[in-house]
Design an enzyme around this catalytic site. Structure first.
Site, PDB file in Angstrom:
ATOM      1  N   PRO A 291      47.623 -40.979  36.581  1.00 11.22           N
ATOM      2  CG  PRO A 291      45.774 -42.172  36.411  1.00 11.22           C
ATOM      3  CD  PRO A 291      46.340 -40.482  36.595  1.00 11.22           C
ATOM      4  N   GLY A 292      49.361 -44.478  37.428  1.00 14.37           N
ATOM      5  CA  GLY A 292      50.190 -45.218  35.365  1.00 14.37           C
ATOM      6  C   GLY A 292      50.091 -46.572  36.410  1.00 14.37           C
ATOM      7  NE  ARG A 330      58.116 -51.909  41.012  1.00 13.88           N
ATOM      8  CZ  ARG A 330      57.506 -52.138  42.444  1.00 13.88           C
ATOM      9  NH1 ARG A 330      57.444 -54.248  42.584  1.00 13.88           N
ATOM     10  NH2 ARG A 330      57.168 -51.622  43.433  1.00 13.88           N
ATOM     11  CE1 TYR A 334      60.542 -50.233  43.215  1.00 18.70           C
ATOM     12  CE2 TYR A 334      62.083 -49.004  42.607  1.00 18.70           C
ATOM     13  CZ  TYR A 334      61.045 -49.380  42.293  1.00 18.70           C
ATOM     14  OH  TYR A 334      60.282 -49.199  41.310  1.00 18.70           O
ATOM     15  CB  CYS A 361      76.486 -63.536  35.312  1.00 23.32           C
ATOM     16  SG  CYS A 361      77.910 -64.648  36.426  1.00 23.32           S
ATOM     17  CE1 TYR A 390      57.156 -46.648  36.376  1.00 27.42           C
ATOM     18  CE2 TYR A 390      55.274 -47.448  38.289  1.00 27.42           C
ATOM     19  CZ  TYR A 390      56.173 -46.609  37.365  1.00 27.42           C
ATOM     20  OH  TYR A 390      55.161 -45.003  37.203  1.00 27.42           O
TER      21      TYR A 390
END
Length: 431
Positions: A291-292, A330, A334, A361, A390
């Site tokens: 698990p993270g 993130r 995606y 930019c 993340y």
């Protein structure tokens, strides 16, 4: 509120982990990562309790370093009795710099340089998760040079579809990770590993994807992997002591996301393991999970300050903040969803549609297109929820922007875990 560590205080401000998030933004500046240490510790304890209860004392959770890697995270993991996995020499060095027990570290990744592998052996790393035959022979060669036998797991691709975003789906045949059972490459690498003199094969690893809310993909992987283990036992007489089922359990980023029940998922994995081992007449291996995200994601939020509001048409508006893809890539990567709150006016009506625009930019530097938020003003604080995973770990200095600090909160007291970078930090390695 989306999670139990969020509240609204008497000033109509967002309260996070028992502290006023707006006051934290004033104290430390923005962008600012805030992290709830108490929640992180509670999640570590929950995983350990569930795994030891349902899977036995030899089974352990590994904190997936790539979700959030800095010194204090490894101190917390060490104090809570966690194992960890790392995917680079940098993560490994960060962990050992705070005396994390090296024998509780697993080294993952589809590419590990010779220098990284040698360094891992020098510090006494517990396990290398070998991805491919080239890496296997490199590990064997370096272990021989150092006069050791290195414990390894082999990463196997089970062919399980986790039904998640294709960019975080890792268990299919078409994957850069591991040796595939279906093509016969998995059996071939096992045969090669068993012939190596300087490695000690202890078991297998697999990973099927991320943002998973049920035990089903893990149960499917368990069935496939135990069947594979049985076939290896029959052909080569090797019994796997460890089966690492990887990570990937999800968290609620928005209200429509389901809520994860860690206890239920671990219990169901255990029940399936017992069932399939009995059918296959195979000795039950120790199970490891990684698990993270599910430990740190909802333990973090990010605070921003609104710099400008650009109303282009009645339906198009850009709200520019002082962060963006440098501290949360993130959405750019995606189209990941997040929840946004106007932290200094929490009771304001949510009746304004705008794109939350980052400061880089790049036209693609946005955190959310067409988001519904209260109508903001310049100087307001916008909070992005569930950014503990993340975000800091994927932060960059694009456009020569210094990275934001990480402020941890424990028992309603705040302290700096990672300092804010300054302009001199950006020049540190220039010559």
């Amino acid at each position: 509120m989306l999670h139990s560590n969020l509240n609204i205080n008497d000033l109509d401000h967002l309260e996070f982990a028992g502290v006023d998030a707006v006051e934290m933004a004033k104290k430390y500046g923005t962008p600012l990562y805030l992290m709830d240490e108490d929640r992180i510790r509670d999640r570590c304890r929950e995983y350990i309790r569930c795994m030891h209860t349902y899977l036995g004392e030899a089974s352990h959770p590994l904190f997936a370093s790539k979700a959030c890697s800095f010194k204090q995270m490894y101190r917390i993991a060490k104090e809570e009795g966690m194992y960890i996995d790392v995917v680079s020499g940098g993560e490994l060095h960060t962990a050992v710099s705070v005396d994390f027990p090296a024998d509780r570290i697993f080294f993952h990744g589809n590419y590990k340089s010779p220098a990284e592998i040698r360094y891992s052996m020098e510090v006494g790393l517990g396990y290398i998760v070998v991805d491919n035959p080239d890496e296997l022979h490199l590990v064997d060669e370096l272990a021989g040079e150092m006069g050791i036998r290195q414990k390894i797991l082999l990463r196997i691709t089970p062919g399980v579809d986790a039904h998640t975003n294709k960019k975080i789906n890792t268990g299919l045949v078409d994957s850069k990770f591991g040796a595939t059972i279906e093509t016969g490459h998995a059996e071939m690498i096992v045969q090669e590993a068993l012939s190596c003199k300087n490695v000690e094969l202890k078991g297998f690893h697999c990973h099927v994807g991320s943002q998973i809310f049920t035990a089903t993909p893990f149960m499917e992987a368990t069935d496939i992997m135990i069947a594979f283990c049985k076939s290896i036992l029959n052909r080569y007489g090797f019994t796997a002591e460890i089966l690492n089922l990887g990570g990937g359990l999800g968290v609620r980023y928005i209200k429509s996301d389901p809520t994860l029940n860690i206890d239920v998922v671990v219990r169901q994995i255990s029940e399936e393991l017992v069932r399939i081992c009995k059918i296959m007449k195979y000795p039950q291996p120790a199970i490891f999970l990684e698990p993270g995200r599910s430990i740190v994601a909802d333990s973090g939020i990010t605070m921003y300050t609104v710099g400008s509001i650009k109303q282009i048409t009645d339906d198009i508006c850009y709200v520019a903040i002082d962060g963006g893809m440098t501290d949360n890539p993130r959405y750019t990567l995606y189209q990941a969803e997040h929840t946004f709150l106007l932290a200094n006016r929490m009771s304001a009506p949510v009746d304004f549609k705008a794109t939350i625009a980052g400061r880089c930019c790049e036209s693609g530097d946005v955190l959310k297109e067409r988001a519904w938020i209260p109508k903001p003003m310049v100087g307001d604080n916008i909070a992005t929820l569930v950014t503990g995973a993340y975000n800091y770990s994927m932060a960059s200095n694009y456009n020569r922007i210094p990275r934001a600090p990480v402020v941890m909160i424990r028992n309603k007291e705040d302290y700096v875990a990672v300092k804010r970078e300054n302009y001199d930090d950006l020049l540190r390695n220039d010559v």
